[in-house]
Design an enzyme around this catalytic site. Structure first.
Site, short mmCIF file in Angstrom:
data_model
loop_
_atom_site.label_atom_id
_atom_site.label_comp_id
_atom_site.label_asym_id
_atom_site.label_seq_id
_atom_site.Cartn_x
_atom_site.Cartn_y
_atom_site.Cartn_z
CG ASP A 283 22.44 75.49 22.60
OD1 ASP A 283 22.18 75.46 21.34
OD2 ASP A 283 23.58 75.06 22.93
CG ASP A 343 27.21 72.14 18.42
OD1 ASP A 343 26.64 73.06 18.28
OD2 ASP A 343 27.23 71.69 19.71
#
Length: 437
Positions: A283, A343
């Site tokens: 990430d 997201d």
């Protein structure tokens, strides 16, 4: 940056659209009419975290990172793009006198395609894949379960064990369990356990003991200012690189060109692989391509690609590397799975109004616009299935996930699912499509 005019495009008024491709996973991507204003960062921190740092866009200008395409309205598409993954120009279009003037800050290739925008994007993706020596085929990856959207960074070992048992009891076909952020002591201290989490090794053993695969989350190029690594090894950091602020701390960047930092990075993933972990969610990867002073005089994109190569060396050739928050073009050929959107969130719209921030709307818009990358560059990750009752517009989110060919991963606490949520989760947990979208 110095932009140089490189072309002009005639267009049909009222019919033309410009397609902007964003820099990284979370960067908005889509096609816009000439009278529309595309999404732009709400502030300077979001520019770093979710857009391309150092590339603010002038008013009344379109800008793509590595790709900008113009659907002219006459049945053709004009594209300007990077030649490959190693140098990614910012490409702009501005209206002047009834024509679009194209400029770029580095060399860009021009393509003209007869047909619609979707056809042009698919052909371009195939050309780029060949230039980057990406795999020609992609296996069907089984579905997963992820801790993040149910437990956030407060996850504990018992949460993993509980959902492991519930997945078996309810017949949810999650082949891999991904332990997301929250197991680690600090950002950069990946092998140090967070007090209160429990035992990572025991959780991994429990997952693999059921015949499932185990996955782990890291932000491998970030070093939080509160971390032990930041205190003990300042010489391992990229000088002058600021990666933003998250987790209530400023963020520095690991210098993968420093020999000791490179060995440390490789050893982290070698250690995880030795525990039986085979899926690695990587990430905040944008950090690896930030400019700054490195031990070796290497440009940021080359340093980023070297970092992914070091991770592969530690994780193993058979491991699954799963990019997120990642520069898109520089990652071609180096990751197996890629998040292609911001997201999601329990809310339909982002709080700030900036669709690079977590929301269903942002994830749906950018994810749909990048569906053409699936099984051409990697396996797309549209983000997780979240359908518990508190999820706004959960039917619409489920429909979006169902329409993609990418990775399916549930991230609800299984005990929180109602009857509709359980049946929907079970229906959506299928392997990835092997044919391009």
């Amino acid at each position: 940056m110095s932009f140089v005019d490189i072309g002009e495009v005639a267009y049909v008024p009222g019919s033309a659209r410009v397609f902007e491709h964003g820099w990284q996973s979370w960067s908005p991507t889509g096609a816009y009419r000439l009278d529309e204003t595309p999404p732009r960062p709400a502030n300077g921190t979001i520019q770093i975290l979710c857009y391309r740092p150092g590339t603010p866009v002038p008013e009344r200008t379109f800008q793509g990172e590595g790709l900008l395409a113009v659907e002219t309205g006459d049945g053709s598409v004009e594209l300007w793009s990077a030649a490959g993954p190693h140098e990614v120009p910012s490409i702009r279009a501005r209206e002047e006198g009834g024509r679009l003037v194209i400029s770029a800050d580095a060399p860009a290739r021009h393509h003209r395609v007869e047909g619609d925008l979707g056809t042009a994007l698919r052909r371009w993706a195939e050309t780029m894949a060949a230039a980057a020596s990406a795999p020609r085929t992609f296996p069907a990856l089984p579905p997963m379960w992820c801790t993040w959207y149910g437990y956030w960074d407060k996850v504990v070992e018992a949460d993993v064990l509980e959902n492991l048992e519930l997945a078996t009891r309810h017949g949810l076909p999650a082949d891999m369990f991904l332990i997301d952020d929250g197991y680690e002591a600090g950002i950069g201290d990946w092998l140090d356990p967070r007090p209160g989490f429990g035992s990572l090794a025991r959780a991994v053993d429990a997952v693999t003991g059921t015949g499932r695969r185990a996955g782990i989350w890291t932000a491998p190029f970030l070093v939080g200012h509160d971390s032990r690594l930041y205190r003990e090894h300042p010489e391992w950091l990229v000088g002058g690189a600021y990666a933003g602020r998250m987790w209530n701390q400023d963020l520095a960047v690991l210098d993968v060109t420093h020999p000791d930092a490179a060995e440390h990075l490789t050893q982290v993933f070698r250690t995880f692989a030795g525990m039986g972990i085979t899926h690695f969610k990587l990430d905040y990867l944008y950090a690896g391509a930030l400019a700054g002073r490195r031990h070796e005089d290497l440009d940021p994109i080359a340093a980023y690609r070297r970092g992914l190569e070091l991770i592969r060396r530690g994780a193993g050739e058979e491991a699954t590397l799963h990019g997120c928050g990642a520069p898109m073009l520089p990652s071609i050929g180096l990751v197996d799975v890629m998040r292609v959107s911001p997201d999601i969130a329990l809310t339909l719209r982002p709080r700030s109004g900036d669709i690079s921030q977590p929301s269903q709307l942002g994830a749906r818009l950018t994810g749909a616009a990048r569906e053409f990358l699936h099984a051409r560059w990697w396996v797309n990750d549209p983000d997780c299935i979240v359908v518990r009752p508190e999820m706004e517009a959960r039917e619409e989110w489920a429909a979006h996930v169902a329409a993609t060919g990418g990775l399916r991963g549930s991230s609800d606490p299984i005990a929180a699912l109602d009857e509709w949520g359980m049946e929907t989760t079970r229906r959506l947990l299928v392997p990835t499509a092997t044919d391009p979208s």
